[in-house]
Scaffold this motif. Structure first.
Motif, PDB file in Angstrom:
ATOM      1  N   ALA A 257      58.066  57.437  56.051  1.00 16.56           N
ATOM      2  CA  ALA A 257      57.717  56.818  54.761  1.00 16.56           C
ATOM      3  C   ALA A 257      56.750  55.649  54.950  1.00 16.56           C
ATOM      4  N   ARG A 258      56.987  54.830  55.961  1.00 11.44           N
ATOM      5  CA  ARG A 258      56.093  53.705  56.221  1.00 11.44           C
ATOM      6  C   ARG A 258      54.691  54.202  56.585  1.00 11.44           C
ATOM      7  N   LEU A 259      54.631  55.229  57.413  1.00 12.09           N
ATOM      8  CA  LEU A 259      53.333  55.771  57.806  1.00 12.09           C
ATOM      9  C   LEU A 259      52.549  56.273  56.600  1.00 12.09           C
ATOM     10  N   GLU A 260      53.205  57.044  55.751  1.00 10.79           N
ATOM     11  CA  GLU A 260      52.511  57.585  54.579  1.00 10.79           C
ATOM     12  C   GLU A 260      52.039  56.447  53.672  1.00 10.79           C
ATOM     13  N   PHE A 261      52.890  55.459  53.451  1.00  8.53           N
ATOM     14  CA  PHE A 261      52.515  54.314  52.623  1.00  8.53           C
ATOM     15  C   PHE A 261      51.303  53.600  53.215  1.00  8.53           C
ATOM     16  N   LEU A 262      51.335  53.333  54.522  1.00  7.00           N
ATOM     17  CA  LEU A 262      50.252  52.599  55.169  1.00  7.00           C
ATOM     18  C   LEU A 262      48.945  53.398  55.131  1.00  7.00           C
ATOM     19  N   MET A 263      49.035  54.710  55.346  1.00  2.37           N
ATOM     20  CA  MET A 263      47.821  55.525  55.295  1.00  2.37           C
ATOM     21  C   MET A 263      47.182  55.454  53.912  1.00  2.37           C
ATOM     22  N   LYS A 264      47.991  55.594  52.890  1.00  2.66           N
ATOM     23  CA  LYS A 264      47.444  55.598  51.528  1.00  2.66           C
ATOM     24  C   LYS A 264      46.940  54.214  51.128  1.00  2.66           C
ATOM     25  N   MET A 265      47.581  53.183  51.593  1.00  2.87           N
ATOM     26  CA  MET A 265      47.110  51.832  51.315  1.00  2.87           C
ATOM     27  C   MET A 265      45.785  51.545  52.025  1.00  2.87           C
ATOM     28  N   ASN A 266      45.544  52.261  53.120  1.00  2.00           N
ATOM     29  CA  ASN A 266      44.318  52.049  53.885  1.00  2.00           C
ATOM     30  C   ASN A 266      43.213  53.053  53.557  1.00  2.00           C
ATOM     31  N   GLY A 267      43.384  53.824  52.478  1.00  2.00           N
ATOM     32  CA  GLY A 267      42.291  54.661  52.006  1.00  2.00           C
ATOM     33  C   GLY A 267      42.493  56.150  52.070  1.00  2.00           C
ATOM     34  N   ALA A 268      43.627  56.618  52.579  1.00  2.00           N
ATOM     35  CA  ALA A 268      43.875  58.062  52.608  1.00  2.00           C
ATOM     36  C   ALA A 268      44.177  58.565  51.206  1.00  2.00           C
ATOM     37  N   GLU A 269      43.653  59.729  50.870  1.00  2.00           N
ATOM     38  CA  GLU A 269      44.001  60.326  49.578  1.00  2.00           C
ATOM     39  C   GLU A 269      45.305  61.102  49.685  1.00  2.00           C
ATOM     40  N   ASP A 270      45.690  61.443  50.913  1.00  2.00           N
ATOM     41  CA  ASP A 270      46.928  62.191  51.132  1.00  2.00           C
ATOM     42  C   ASP A 270      47.231  62.172  52.626  1.00  2.00           C
ATOM     43  N   ILE A 271      48.391  62.720  52.993  1.00  2.00           N
ATOM     44  CA  ILE A 271      48.690  62.962  54.392  1.00  2.00           C
ATOM     45  C   ILE A 271      48.286  64.394  54.723  1.00  2.00           C
ATOM     46  N   SER A 272      47.936  64.654  55.973  1.00  2.00           N
ATOM     47  CA  SER A 272      47.408  65.958  56.357  1.00  2.00           C
ATOM     48  C   SER A 272      48.454  67.064  56.269  1.00  2.00           C
ATOM     49  N   PHE A 273      49.715  66.704  56.435  1.00  2.00           N
ATOM     50  CA  PHE A 273      50.843  67.641  56.438  1.00  2.00           C
ATOM     51  C   PHE A 273      52.099  66.787  56.355  1.00  2.00           C
ATOM     52  N   ASP A 274      53.258  67.419  56.256  1.00  2.00           N
ATOM     53  CA  ASP A 274      54.497  66.654  56.285  1.00  2.00           C
ATOM     54  C   ASP A 274      54.611  66.004  57.656  1.00  2.00           C
ATOM     55  N   LEU A 275      54.544  64.693  57.696  1.00  2.00           N
ATOM     56  CA  LEU A 275      54.476  63.970  58.961  1.00  2.00           C
ATOM     57  C   LEU A 275      55.690  64.272  59.836  1.00  2.00           C
ATOM     58  N   ILE A 276      55.436  64.455  61.126  1.00  2.00           N
ATOM     59  CA  ILE A 276      56.506  64.702  62.087  1.00  2.00           C
ATOM     60  C   ILE A 276      56.806  63.404  62.812  1.00  2.00           C
ATOM     61  N   THR A 277      57.932  62.809  62.499  1.00  2.00           N
ATOM     62  CA  THR A 277      58.388  61.582  63.157  1.00  2.00           C
ATOM     63  C   THR A 277      59.830  61.832  63.558  1.00  2.00           C
ATOM     64  N   ILE A 278      60.044  62.287  64.789  1.00  2.00           N
ATOM     65  CA  ILE A 278      61.368  62.740  65.216  1.00  2.00           C
ATOM     66  C   ILE A 278      61.745  62.095  66.545  1.00  2.00           C
ATOM     67  N   THR A 279      63.038  62.060  66.806  1.00  2.00           N
ATOM     68  CA  THR A 279      63.531  61.327  67.971  1.00  2.00           C
ATOM     69  C   THR A 279      64.604  62.118  68.709  1.00  2.00           C
ATOM     70  N   GLY A 280      64.901  61.685  69.932  1.00  2.00           N
ATOM     71  CA  GLY A 280      65.990  62.265  70.706  1.00  2.00           C
ATOM     72  C   GLY A 280      65.814  63.737  71.010  1.00  2.00           C
ATOM     73  N   LYS A 281      66.914  64.493  70.919  1.00  2.00           N
ATOM     74  CA  LYS A 281      66.876  65.934  71.227  1.00  2.00           C
ATOM     75  C   LYS A 281      65.937  66.692  70.292  1.00  2.00           C
ATOM     76  N   LYS A 282      65.709  66.167  69.101  1.00  2.00           N
ATOM     77  CA  LYS A 282      64.838  66.858  68.131  1.00  2.00           C
ATOM     78  C   LYS A 282      63.391  66.925  68.593  1.00  2.00           C
ATOM     79  N   THR A 283      63.007  66.084  69.561  1.00  2.00           N
ATOM     80  CA  THR A 283      61.621  66.132  70.036  1.00  2.00           C
ATOM     81  C   THR A 283      61.317  67.441  70.769  1.00  2.00           C
ATOM     82  N   SER A 284      62.366  68.230  71.075  1.00  2.00           N
ATOM     83  CA  SER A 284      62.135  69.551  71.669  1.00  2.00           C
ATOM     84  C   SER A 284      61.711  70.572  70.614  1.00  2.00           C
ATOM     85  N   LEU A 285      61.715  70.165  69.337  1.00  2.00           N
ATOM     86  CA  LEU A 285      61.271  71.036  68.238  1.00  2.00           C
ATOM     87  C   LEU A 285      59.807  70.728  67.954  1.00  2.00           C
TER      88      LEU A 285
END
Length: 363
Positions: free
Chosen positions: A175-203
């Motif tokens: 959520a912070r990334l999407e907010f910061l991108m749009k505040m800095n001039g992005a019209e959108d995010i390129s895709f649903d951002l992948i921000t994952i941790t721990g065992k999920k990083t194997s996905l």
């Protein structure tokens, strides 16, 4: 963008037309925007040997007239009837469709209408191939927009690293990334951002959730922004608190593969050779079965477009192509590592859009 660029694109597209009684029917909104400069219209484009028409409804007519180039904008009330009127006035007897975009139901609806009026409908891949060959090579204005999208992405990434620590949720970082991108001039995010941790990083395409970041975890960022229709795409893997010897070893293998592929990229090289360069390093290290996706893909108006950088790819790199370089190793139920840059192919190598460091960061 310069009107001449759009006119040149449309004129190149017209090489599909072998006779004056043929026309091109464009329904893909990204392609329509690429050809005339107006995106998000939910309309269609008709290209004949003499003229180009953009059909939009009342909601978009004012914007389309202001933003489109090299076409006549028509506000339709009944799309089928209005299309038929222009087709008959232009003496079009054969119409080429984009086979890769239109649904079977929509194509059959148009085909039924047009065939009733003795207009042949061609749904082969002829038109798709010409559009692909046009879009695969980026001009200077496109490259500038992709670079801007990347700069927006990096600014947001560097700022969000200040918030990444044990105890935060994956969703909060996204959520912070999407907010910061749009505040800095992005019209959108390129895709649903992948921000994952721990065992999920194997996905490779894990989805952020309420999972909590813990010390000793890897954290994967696969992120991108959209600027004036053009995408960026970058992946970085960082460690929280500390990284085990195994984590550092896997990271170093992936980095070695990523850097080797980067060195391989230049005009004239097969995409499959770039993929092999990265894959061989990972396989020789004993982790080949843990690298299951392609080494890269094209980026532009779509986040995934030609050329694909895979073992079976038949594309040869050319100056002006934009591709990613993103090998990875994914150990199920343990962790994964991916490092991704986005580059523009040049005659002697490539221009890397990404300025972020690649050595392992431990936060």
């Amino acid at each position: 963008m310069n009107r001449e660029i759009f006119c040149k694109r449309i004129n190149t597209l017209k090489t599909v037309l072998k006779n004056d009684d043929e026309g091109l029917f464009i329904t893909n909104q990204k392609n329509i925007g690429y050809l005339c400069g107006f995106f998000n219209s939910e309309g269609v484009m008709l290209v004949t040997t003499e003229k180009t028409f953009l059909f939009v409804d009342f909601r978009y007519i004012e914007a389309a007239k202001k933003k489109s180039s090299c076409c006549e904008v028509i506000c339709f009330s009944k799309l089928g009837a209005d299309l038929l009127k222009i087709l008959k006035e232009s003496s079009v007897n054969k119409l080429y469709f984009e086979a890769s975009n239109i649904t079977v139901a929509r194509f059959n609806s148009f085909k039924s209408l047009f065939n009733e009026n003795k207009i042949e409908c061609d749904s082969s891949s002829i038109l798709d191939k010409v559009i692909c060959n046009l879009r695969i090579i980026k001009d200077g204005t496109e490259i500038d927009k992709i670079q801007k999208a990347q700069q927006i992405t990096e600014k947001a990434y560097n700022e969000v690293l200040n918030y990444l620590k044990a105890g935060v949720r994956e969703k909060e970082i996204a959520a912070r990334l999407e907010f910061l991108m749009k505040m800095n001039g992005a019209e959108d995010i390129s895709f649903d951002l992948i921000t994952i941790t721990g065992k999920k990083t194997s996905l490779p395409h894990g989805v952020p959730s309420d999972d909590i970041v813990k010390a000793g975890d890897f954290f994967t960022f696969d992120i991108g922004a959209v600027f004036e229709g053009y995408h960026s795409d970058t992946t970085r893997t960082v460690a929280i608190g500390y990284a085990t010897d195994e984590m550092q070893e896997i990271y170093s293998i992936v980095l070695k593969a990523q850097l080797a592929a980067l060195e391989k990229i230049r005009s004239g090289v097969l995409c499959s050779e770039v993929d092999k360069t990265a894959r061989d390093i990972i396989e020789n290290a004993g982790y080949g079965k843990y690298f299951g996706h392609s080494t890269g893909h094209g980026v532009g108006l779509d986040i995934h477009e030609a050329p694909n950088v895979s073992p079976k790819s038949d594309f040869t790199l050319e100056k002006g192509m934009i591709i990613t370089d993103e090998p990875g190793i994914y150990l199920q139920e343990k962790f994964g590592v991916r490092i991704e840059d986005m580059v523009c192919v040049t005659e002697k190598g490539c221009k890397n859009f990404v300025s972020l460091p690649k050595e392992l960061i431990i936060l």
